[in-house]
Each structure stands twice: as structure tokens, then as C-alpha cells.
Design an enzyme around this catalytic site. Structure first.
Site, PDB file in Angstrom:
ATOM      1  N   LYS A  97       3.247  -5.456   9.325  1.00  0.00           N
ATOM      2  CA  LYS A  97       3.574  -4.488   8.278  1.00  0.00           C
ATOM      3  C   LYS A  97       5.046  -4.133   8.347  1.00  0.00           C
ATOM      4  CE  LYS A  97      -0.916  -2.297   8.913  1.00  0.00           C
ATOM      5  NZ  LYS A  97      -1.566  -1.186   9.569  1.00  0.00           N
TER       6      LYS A  97
ATOM      7  N   ASP B 133     -10.840   8.822  11.416  1.00  0.00           N
ATOM      8  CA  ASP B 133      -9.817   8.845  12.458  1.00  0.00           C
ATOM      9  C   ASP B 133     -10.200   9.752  13.620  1.00  0.00           C
ATOM     10  OD1 ASP B 133      -8.381   7.051  10.968  1.00  0.00           O
ATOM     11  OD2 ASP B 133      -6.821   8.459  10.368  1.00  0.00           O
TER      12      ASP B 133
ATOM     13  N   TYR C  37       3.712   0.671   2.672  1.00  0.00           N
ATOM     14  CA  TYR C  37       3.468  -0.414   3.624  1.00  0.00           C
ATOM     15  C   TYR C  37       3.528  -1.746   2.877  1.00  0.00           C
ATOM     16  CZ  TYR C  37       0.049   3.224   5.268  1.00  0.00           C
ATOM     17  OH  TYR C  37      -0.613   4.365   5.618  1.00  0.00           O
TER      18      TYR C  37
ATOM     19  N   HIS D 232      -4.433   2.678  13.381  1.00  0.00           N
ATOM     20  CA  HIS D 232      -5.211   1.632  12.713  1.00  0.00           C
ATOM     21  C   HIS D 232      -4.653   0.245  13.001  1.00  0.00           C
ATOM     22  CE1 HIS D 232      -5.745   5.012   9.544  1.00  0.00           C
ATOM     23  NE2 HIS D 232      -6.685   5.106  10.450  1.00  0.00           N
TER      24      HIS D 232
ATOM     25  N   ASN E  55       0.860  -1.185   0.000  1.00  0.00           N
ATOM     26  CA  ASN E  55       0.000   0.000   0.000  1.00  0.00           C
ATOM     27  C   ASN E  55       0.891   1.229   0.000  1.00  0.00           C
ATOM     28  OD1 ASN E  55      -2.247  -1.727   0.395  1.00  0.00           O
ATOM     29  ND2 ASN E  55      -1.948  -1.650   2.589  1.00  0.00           N
TER      30      ASN E  55
ATOM     31  N   ARG F  42      -2.545   9.891  10.196  1.00  0.00           N
ATOM     32  CA  ARG F  42      -3.302   8.703   9.790  1.00  0.00           C
ATOM     33  C   ARG F  42      -3.147   7.658  10.893  1.00  0.00           C
ATOM     34  NH1 ARG F  42      -4.446   8.518   4.075  1.00  0.00           N
ATOM     35  NH2 ARG F  42      -3.466  10.265   2.988  1.00  0.00           N
TER      36      ARG F  42
END
Length: 182
Positions: free
Chosen positions: A73, A171, A133, A63, A50, A60
Site C-alpha cells: 500500500k 478491530d 490508500y 489490518h 481506497n 483503524r
């Protein structure tokens, strides 16, 4: 060559690739499955890459994916500079609920390995960032989860004025840690 550096969180570490510089610029090997397995002892199979781009102040996260779809990741900054933050959400882990942060940039070329069961987020510190990622599980919308970036139980210092942060609606409305069912 690839160097590994421990972090205070169990199973989470920083990878530092060798960077070759000359009058043309730089070259580095950003990933080698064989070398990754040799230095980490982990037999990971990354199945999805990603990439995101963000402007300064974009946060961001935090998550994570739940259950059988939890993702490990390997993250890095292709362009710019970010403050990368991870939180160990694995009940029973000796570092449960602890966080770690590192600056990842196109200058230091550091990568962060984020184990499954960790929440992950980053804040763009440069005018623009491109963030990549590698994930060991495919994304599943129903397993998508998160925790509020400024949760008082986690006490993360994002080192940035909160009134200048740019968040998605999602978020900005993530649950608090105390409301998660882990």
C-alpha cells in the site's frame, strides 16, 4: 520531485513530494508511476484506491491481507493528521515483529509505502481525517486479517489515551500476535 526517506523497517519507506505554495494555496503531484519506480526501484502496479474518513480518536487496524492476496500500500492523509503504524509480519525478515510509526498530515504531505506482509493501522489525531490508500492487490474478504492494536508482544505506543479510542467491533476483537498463523 519526490524524495524518499528510509525507515527502520526493511522495504518500508516514507515518500515526500515537493509542495508548491502560493497565494492560492498548494499544489503537489501525489503520485507518478514513473517517478515512484525510479526512486524506489519497485515496479508496482496499483490496482485499487481506497479512502476513509474518521473523527478524532478513531483507530483503524492493525489490518493486513494474507497469502496470494497480500497487499502493498501507498498511504497518505488527504485531510487532517493521523498517527500511522506498520508492523513487519514477514517471518524471516530482519525486522520481523518490529513496528514503525509516523505522523502523516495534510500539512507535511508525507506518504508511507507499506510492503505486502505488513500489518497497517492509523489513529486520527485531528478533529477529522480523510485517508487514502493505493493498493497493488484487489481486496479479498477471505484474505482479510488483523492483529489487536494493543498487543503486548508488539508494544506499540499509540500516544493517545486508550479510554478515548474509538474502535470498530471487528478491530476490538482482532487476535493477538501469538495467535496468528503466519
Amino acid at each position: 520531485m519526490l524524495e524518499i526517506e528510509s525507515t527502520p523497517l526493511k522495504d518500508c519507506f516514507i515518500l515526500k513530494p515537493s509542495v508548491f505554495k502560493d497565494h492560492r494555496g498548494t499544489f503537489l503531484e501525489s503520485f507518478s508511476q514513473r517517478r515512484f519506480e525510479e526512486i524506489t526501484g519497485l515496479a508496482m502496479e496499483f490496482v485499487q484506491d481506497n479512502q476513509s474518513s474518521s473523527q478524532k480518536g478513531v483507530l483503524r487496524g492493525l489490518h493486513f491481507q494474507t497469502g496470494a492476496f497480500a497487499q502493498s500500500k501507498l498511504v497518505r492523509t488527504v485531510l487532517g493528521k493521523v498517527l500511522d503504524v506498520v508492523v513487519d509480519l514477514r517471518p524471516g525478515s530482519p525486522t520481523f515483529k518490529r513496528s514503525f510509526k509516523a505522523v502523516l498530515s495534510d500539512e507535511n504531505h508525507h506518504q508511507l509505502f507499506v510492503p505486502a506482509g505488513f500489518a497497517h493501522g492509523f489513529l486520527t489525531l485531528s478533529e477529522r481525517s480523510v485517508f487514502a490508500y493505493k493498493c497493488d492487490q484487489y481486496y479479498h474478504k477471505d484474505a482479510d486479517a488483523g492483529v489487536f492494536f494493543n498487543d503486548p508482544d508488539l508494544n506499540i505506543d499509540w500516544e493517545f489515551p486508550e479510554n478515548e479510542l474509538i474502535l470498530s467491533e471487528k478491530d476490538a476483537n482482532l487476535p493477538l500476535f501469538k495467535d496468528l498463523s503466519l
